[in-house]
Design a protein around this motif. Structure first.
Motif, short mmCIF file in Angstrom:
data_model
loop_
_atom_site.label_atom_id
_atom_site.label_comp_id
_atom_site.label_asym_id
_atom_site.label_seq_id
_atom_site.Cartn_x
_atom_site.Cartn_y
_atom_site.Cartn_z
N SER A 81 -6.06 6.61 -2.48
CA SER A 81 -6.68 7.21 -1.51
C SER A 81 -7.30 8.49 -1.89
O SER A 81 -8.30 8.96 -1.47
CB SER A 81 -5.79 7.14 -0.15
N THR A 119 3.22 13.45 3.95
CA THR A 119 2.27 13.49 5.15
C THR A 119 2.26 15.07 5.95
O THR A 119 3.66 15.40 6.17
CB THR A 119 2.43 12.50 6.35
N ALA A 172 0.86 -1.37 -0.12
CA ALA A 172 0.03 0.08 0.05
C ALA A 172 0.78 1.22 -0.01
O ALA A 172 0.74 2.25 -0.60
CB ALA A 172 -0.96 0.22 1.04
N THR A 191 -1.86 7.11 4.32
CA THR A 191 -2.87 6.78 3.28
C THR A 191 -3.95 6.09 3.99
O THR A 191 -3.84 5.54 5.08
CB THR A 191 -2.36 6.01 1.92
N VAL A 192 -5.22 5.86 3.57
CA VAL A 192 -6.36 5.18 4.15
C VAL A 192 -5.98 3.82 4.28
O VAL A 192 -6.34 3.27 5.50
CB VAL A 192 -7.57 5.35 3.28
N PRO A 193 -5.34 2.89 3.52
CA PRO A 193 -5.11 1.40 3.79
C PRO A 193 -4.08 1.34 4.61
O PRO A 193 -4.12 0.43 5.67
CB PRO A 193 -4.48 0.95 2.48
N LEU A 222 -10.24 8.17 -4.04
CA LEU A 222 -11.27 7.79 -3.61
C LEU A 222 -11.77 8.87 -2.65
O LEU A 222 -13.28 9.00 -2.48
CB LEU A 222 -10.96 6.47 -2.55
N ILE A 223 -11.26 9.33 -1.70
CA ILE A 223 -11.79 10.41 -0.86
C ILE A 223 -12.21 11.65 -1.74
O ILE A 223 -13.22 12.17 -1.17
CB ILE A 223 -10.67 10.69 0.33
N GLU A 271 0.76 3.67 -3.36
CA GLU A 271 0.42 4.97 -3.06
C GLU A 271 1.53 6.05 -3.17
O GLU A 271 1.18 7.14 -3.64
CB GLU A 271 -0.60 4.92 -2.07
N LEU A 328 -3.68 12.26 2.81
CA LEU A 328 -3.73 10.87 2.24
C LEU A 328 -3.30 11.12 0.93
O LEU A 328 -3.49 10.05 0.18
CB LEU A 328 -5.36 10.87 2.19
N TRP A 329 -2.18 11.75 0.59
CA TRP A 329 -1.55 11.79 -0.61
C TRP A 329 -0.23 12.57 -0.58
O TRP A 329 -0.40 13.65 0.13
CB TRP A 329 -2.52 11.88 -1.99
#
Length: 203
Positions: free
Chosen positions: A59, A80, A48, A155-157, A62-63, A52, A76-77
């Motif tokens: 992420s 951070t 993940a 990221t989300v995952p 999706l978001i 990403e 999320l991309w």
């Protein structure tokens, strides 16, 4: 924006980082079936991170699709919180990686030398090196390595997988300690009282 976008669709980078972060498996024991699930979760975390960071920012897509607008860089991309802390997360990841590898390799060296390598298949209880301070340095190292990745490129995952991975390695450590008590008895119980599980002087 162009700098961050240049990270993506670099599939060699995805493969490279997946392989690099998976090398820790060479220094971890896999002598029981239950080891495979935590290891699989860690591998999913690494994939993940690599995809990403260098492949496709799933992420972000999706978001952004769910909320109907683009996410700011670093949420999320991208690195951070890059707009707030710059590339601090990347340096945290570097520091975590160095410490983690020291823990993992030192733990492996002491276990291999004093336990696994015995011709009879048994060895003495290892209390040397990093084992003098914590009982599960390799798992601490693995979780620290994962935390570094999260600090650099959350990221989300990864946010979902990290607490799952912590729980799985805690359960694995407790199961292994039951095996150690069965093998070494009171000697290991005393060792548990003297030494913390994952973090020196804390827990």
């Amino acid at each position: 924006m162009e700098t961050l976008q240049s990270h993506f669709h670099n599939w060699f980078g995805v493969l490279f980082f997946t392989v690099i972060y998976s090398l820790v498996f060479l220094f971890l024991p896999f002598y029981k079936k239950m080891d495979k699930k935590p290891a699989g979760t860690y591998l999913a975390f690494v994939i993940a991170f690599a995809i990403e960071m260098h492949g496709i920012p799933f992420s972000m897509y999706l978001i952004s699709w769910i909320i109907g607008k683009n996410l700011p860089e670093g949420i999320l991309w991208g690195h951070t919180l890059v707009s707030s802390i710059g590339f601090t997360g990347m340096y945290i990841n570097m520091g975590c990686s160095v410490i983690a590898m020291c823990l993992i390799v030192n733990g492996w060296h002491n276990i291999y030398k004093n336990y696994w390598s015995k011709e009879t298949g048994t060895g003495s209880l290892v209390k040397k090196g990093v084992y003098k301070y914590i009982r599960h340095p390799q798992y601490t190292g693995l979780l620290l390595l994962s935390f570094g990745m999260l600090a650099e490129w959350a990221t989300v995952p990864m946010l979902i997988l990290y607490p799952v991975m912590i729980n799985m390695y805690i359960r694995l450590a407790r199961k292994e300690e039951k095996d150690m008590i069965a093998e070494f008895g009171e000697e290991y119980r005393e060792y548990m009282q003297e030494t913390k599980m994952f973090i020196p002087f804390i827990v």
